[in-house]
Design a protein around this motif. Sequence first.
Motif, PDB file in Angstrom:
ATOM      1  N   ALA A   1       0.872  -1.173   0.000  1.00  0.00           N
ATOM      2  CA  ALA A   1       0.000   0.000   0.000  1.00  0.00           C
ATOM      3  C   ALA A   1       0.910   1.225   0.000  1.00  0.00           C
ATOM      4  N   GLY A   2       0.956   1.891  -1.129  1.00  0.00           N
ATOM      5  CA  GLY A   2       1.804   3.075  -1.237  1.00  0.00           C
ATOM      6  C   GLY A   2       3.273   2.765  -1.140  1.00  0.00           C
ATOM      7  N   PRO A   3       3.809   1.818  -1.932  1.00  0.00           N
ATOM      8  CA  PRO A   3       5.263   1.557  -1.838  1.00  0.00           C
ATOM      9  C   PRO A   3       6.036   2.826  -2.194  1.00  0.00           C
ATOM     10  N   ALA A   4       6.973   3.198  -1.328  1.00  0.00           N
ATOM     11  CA  ALA A   4       7.613   4.507  -1.489  1.00  0.00           C
ATOM     12  C   ALA A   4       9.126   4.426  -1.544  1.00  0.00           C
ATOM     13  N   GLY A   5       9.678   3.232  -1.430  1.00  0.00           N
ATOM     14  CA  GLY A   5      11.125   3.106  -1.487  1.00  0.00           C
ATOM     15  C   GLY A   5      11.508   1.656  -1.703  1.00  0.00           C
ATOM     16  N   CYS A   6      12.668   1.433  -2.313  1.00  0.00           N
ATOM     17  CA  CYS A   6      13.129   0.059  -2.496  1.00  0.00           C
ATOM     18  C   CYS A   6      14.642   0.070  -2.595  1.00  0.00           C
ATOM     19  N   VAL A   7      15.247  -1.033  -2.191  1.00  0.00           N
ATOM     20  CA  VAL A   7      16.695  -1.163  -2.339  1.00  0.00           C
ATOM     21  C   VAL A   7      16.999  -2.645  -2.553  1.00  0.00           C
ATOM     22  N   GLY A   8      17.821  -2.894  -3.574  1.00  0.00           N
ATOM     23  CA  GLY A   8      18.174  -4.268  -3.861  1.00  0.00           C
ATOM     24  C   GLY A   8      19.179  -4.785  -2.848  1.00  0.00           C
ATOM     25  N   ILE A   9      18.924  -6.001  -2.366  1.00  0.00           N
ATOM     26  CA  ILE A   9      19.857  -6.641  -1.438  1.00  0.00           C
ATOM     27  C   ILE A   9      20.804  -7.536  -2.232  1.00  0.00           C
ATOM     28  N   SER A  10      20.225  -8.238  -3.191  1.00  0.00           N
ATOM     29  CA  SER A  10      20.984  -9.139  -4.053  1.00  0.00           C
ATOM     30  C   SER A  10      20.229  -9.230  -5.373  1.00  0.00           C
ATOM     31  N   LYS A  11      20.589 -10.208  -6.208  1.00  0.00           N
ATOM     32  CA  LYS A  11      19.841 -10.366  -7.456  1.00  0.00           C
ATOM     33  C   LYS A  11      18.427 -10.854  -7.192  1.00  0.00           C
ATOM     34  N   ARG A  12      18.186 -11.362  -5.981  1.00  0.00           N
ATOM     35  CA  ARG A  12      16.893 -12.001  -5.727  1.00  0.00           C
ATOM     36  C   ARG A  12      16.022 -11.303  -4.692  1.00  0.00           C
ATOM     37  N   TRP A  13      16.597 -10.466  -3.869  1.00  0.00           N
ATOM     38  CA  TRP A  13      15.842  -9.937  -2.738  1.00  0.00           C
ATOM     39  C   TRP A  13      15.908  -8.417  -2.672  1.00  0.00           C
ATOM     40  N   PHE A  14      14.816  -7.844  -2.172  1.00  0.00           N
ATOM     41  CA  PHE A  14      14.736  -6.396  -1.971  1.00  0.00           C
ATOM     42  C   PHE A  14      14.195  -6.087  -0.583  1.00  0.00           C
ATOM     43  N   PHE A  15      14.584  -4.934  -0.080  1.00  0.00           N
ATOM     44  CA  PHE A  15      13.806  -4.291   0.982  1.00  0.00           C
ATOM     45  C   PHE A  15      12.838  -3.339   0.292  1.00  0.00           C
ATOM     46  N   VAL A  16      11.573  -3.382   0.658  1.00  0.00           N
ATOM     47  CA  VAL A  16      10.579  -2.474   0.078  1.00  0.00           C
ATOM     48  C   VAL A  16       9.897  -1.715   1.208  1.00  0.00           C
ATOM     49  N   SER A  17       9.837  -0.412   1.048  1.00  0.00           N
ATOM     50  CA  SER A  17       9.189   0.434   2.037  1.00  0.00           C
ATOM     51  C   SER A  17       7.689   0.461   1.724  1.00  0.00           C
ATOM     52  N   ASP A  18       6.916  -0.235   2.548  1.00  0.00           N
ATOM     53  CA  ASP A  18       5.476  -0.408   2.321  1.00  0.00           C
ATOM     54  C   ASP A  18       4.779   0.687   3.145  1.00  0.00           C
ATOM     55  N   SER A  19       4.786   1.881   2.576  1.00  0.00           N
ATOM     56  CA  SER A  19       4.555   3.099   3.367  1.00  0.00           C
ATOM     57  C   SER A  19       3.210   3.121   4.097  1.00  0.00           C
ATOM     58  N   ASP A  20       2.132   2.898   3.378  1.00  0.00           N
ATOM     59  CA  ASP A  20       0.818   3.037   4.013  1.00  0.00           C
ATOM     60  C   ASP A  20       0.469   1.850   4.905  1.00  0.00           C
ATOM     61  N   ASN A  21       1.245   0.771   4.814  1.00  0.00           N
ATOM     62  CA  ASN A  21       1.117  -0.330   5.774  1.00  0.00           C
ATOM     63  C   ASN A  21       2.100  -0.170   6.933  1.00  0.00           C
ATOM     64  N   HIS A  22       2.875   0.893   6.909  1.00  0.00           N
ATOM     65  CA  HIS A  22       3.795   1.230   8.006  1.00  0.00           C
ATOM     66  C   HIS A  22       4.742   0.069   8.322  1.00  0.00           C
ATOM     67  N   ARG A  23       5.352  -0.479   7.291  1.00  0.00           N
ATOM     68  CA  ARG A  23       6.263  -1.610   7.508  1.00  0.00           C
ATOM     69  C   ARG A  23       7.287  -1.684   6.383  1.00  0.00           C
ATOM     70  N   ILE A  24       8.307  -2.485   6.611  1.00  0.00           N
ATOM     71  CA  ILE A  24       9.301  -2.794   5.589  1.00  0.00           C
ATOM     72  C   ILE A  24       9.143  -4.272   5.267  1.00  0.00           C
ATOM     73  N   GLN A  25       9.106  -4.601   3.998  1.00  0.00           N
ATOM     74  CA  GLN A  25       9.003  -5.999   3.610  1.00  0.00           C
ATOM     75  C   GLN A  25      10.288  -6.438   2.908  1.00  0.00           C
ATOM     76  N   VAL A  26      10.650  -7.709   3.117  1.00  0.00           N
ATOM     77  CA  VAL A  26      11.727  -8.324   2.345  1.00  0.00           C
ATOM     78  C   VAL A  26      11.030  -9.190   1.301  1.00  0.00           C
ATOM     79  N   ILE A  27      11.140  -8.778   0.045  1.00  0.00           N
ATOM     80  CA  ILE A  27      10.400  -9.447  -1.022  1.00  0.00           C
ATOM     81  C   ILE A  27      11.369  -9.969  -2.069  1.00  0.00           C
TER      82      ILE A  27
END
Lengths: 646, 166
Positions: A226-252
């Motif tokens: 909900a409202g993703p507002a930021g992302c950063v690649g960890i590796s070729k397979r994983w990201f941190f995603v800032s799930d802004s309107d859910n007030h959390r960070i997801q590892v996707i």
Amino acid sequence: MFKSIAVILILSGLSAQTIEAPALEPDPISIDELERWGLFLGQRSWEQRTAAICGLDGGGFAVSLTDGTIELYRQIKPLGDPSSTVRIALPGVPLSLLQLSGDLFLSGTSTGQLFLLDLATGTRVKEWAKVPGGWQPVGLAHRESNSTILITDQLHGRVWEFDSSTAKPIHFWDGFIEPTATTSAGDRVWVTDRGWHRLIPCYDGEDFPRFDDGIGDHGAAPGLLAGPAGCVGISKRWFFVSDSDNHRIQVIGTHGVSLHFWGLHALEPRESEGRLHYPQSLVLDRNNKVLVVLEPSESRVQIFGPRDAESRPEPAEAWQRVDLISHFGRHWALDRGTPGFLLAVLEPDAERVVILDRRSENPIEIDDVGGHGSKATLFRVPSGIDFMSSSGFPRFVVADRGNRRLQMFEVRRHPDSIVIREAWVTALVRAVDLDQLALDYPDWKGSSPPRPGAVACLESGIIAVVDEASPRILLLDQFFQPLGTLGGPGQLRNPVALAADGDGILVADAGAHRIIRFGLDGSLSTIFSAKPAKDRPVPAGVARHPDGSCYWTDSNFGRLYRTDSSGTTELILGVEDSGSATPTKTAENELYRPGAVQISRDGQVWVVDHGNHRGVVLEPGSSVRHFGSGPYLPQNQRPRQPVEEN
Amino acid sequence: MDSNYEDQDGPGWWIMALLGISMVLGLVMLLMVGCQPLQPALRSDPLPFEEVPPIEAGQTLMITADGTYRVVLDFPEDPPENQELEVTGIVYDSEGPIGDDVEVYFDAGMPHHGHGLAIDVETRRAPAGRFVTPGVRFHMKGRWLLTCDVTRGAHLERARAWIMVN
């Protein structure tokens, strides 16, 4: 016999060769460690609003504030004082930041410019790059696989790839609704889009992103965004995603699976230590193995790392939410009937409009309309709302920035009906696709399709809508037929709120720090204009009072002002000296990131105290009442806690 | 069919009357304030809908909120539960059946239960203002809201009607 054994051995050897999978490159951070991420390591907050962050060579991060200050933090574990602070005057407000090399940084601004800054000399060297038709560079990132820079342009919904040494454009991917940030993983570029609520891959050699291969969709369950507002690649397979309107960070993962998430909406105002409030930009410091999370709504960063393998997170943080958290957005509107009884609130978190009966002390929800999508009645970033002055059932108009359209709804509820919730008393009347309308109407043509923002409906039936792309004000009749435009880039910078004012329109221009009035004949008068100062107001809402004065909000410092017809401005709510504010900024006379102000026919002043998830009403007798989220109400209005028996 | 839709909603003749009055007043006011750049595209004629035939048994009339379009829906008196049916109809504007360039989209849902049709449907245009929506299946009993979106160029208008599936 021996022949058979030989054949079997040969075949088994072949099959073993055939099914042998290529060796996977090990992730720089193991999956086991990623699953334990979320340990709170420290925080820093600022009085001035935070604008952007970026990582630093060798570790640490830089943060830029809205007044042009840039602070560098190299000591991050534990978080120390800034290793250096520089202030560089920029036009507008910084939107993005990136270390180009050494002391050279790039900063995008709200004026649609991208500057090269030299922090060693504290100077703005030059405008680093421009593109035809302009842009709004809200995100900057290095591409891992080569020496290019990715620039997120929210104005045209594009992501540009620039050569970092020559500052020449190489390519762009087009068609985003509201891109917010970019990262790269392997040979692909990934973009968070607040309109799609997805993390969307882009491939070299293609002009359009692969929207159908995007990760996530609108929602609250793990893996949804909900409202993703930021992302950063960890590796070729994983990201941190800032799930802004859910007030959390997801590892996707690139396969779409949510490996892990952490974060929980603050239970108490301004609470941190792992509680998150609209997290946005992310910086992964690989040297220190920490993730830096920017929360502009709280003017703060928080730092997280992996938990110890033996420790466990709080049980509350392991909750798997399936419902979106609903908040008051920045815009709301009062109906103009006699008697007026409705309040309609934009809730961008849930992509909905909530309709409330406002006659009781705590307004009662009677219906809602919307949800995420592009079909009629749905929204992709509702961005403005106002009630019309039509007779009959109350009607309101909603601007939808993501779908680039206006929708008109009618609330088919009599004022004397029983106040109960009833689904779909709110009916769609009409909609208009502004993108298409601009093609049909030559006067509306511009370098980019209209991006509708704030709305005001005049007594005469004329509807005024901010076009954030130009910026200007579009005028339509009550059938959504175009009538003309007001203002333009020379007169408006960043209009964020409109209000009907007889045969004119009041405009709160956050970019120009002023309140102005347009007559429908194109005349312009200034009601308030702030001089450059440390606590320069940033208008966010405006309305005309029946007594002739003008009320307006300052989102930057949490204030409500009143400017009378003689031009005298007085503070109505909020504190003049920000040093005397309470720590939570929830006291009876305080506001935190206020948005719209609306005034009823009988003189009630309604302010949406967006940052405190509450409404504030000034009664004509100057008493103040609040409604909304319990922990954010003033102390004397909070629900009583049960007393434990001895 | 006497549809039980929108009885309480009633944007009927009085809205049209108010609309007419407001159109005239609006034009006069605009002339008075000398607002030449703003030319409102208000309708000056009443909407006669002379070509709309009388509604017969097995038909339902739906009207868009401002009365721009009338939809004569061929719809069974007692729509079946959980059986596919093909919904057809004709859309009229004030001059007769709509042109072939106008899009129509029929849909249905149960707002009180928070869901739409279990299987999405598509609406196909046909000549002479007609449209066809095959595969409509009301998968449970109760009150359903029918909607008909009529899109001409950039502009969409909606008509809606409530029906009961017994």
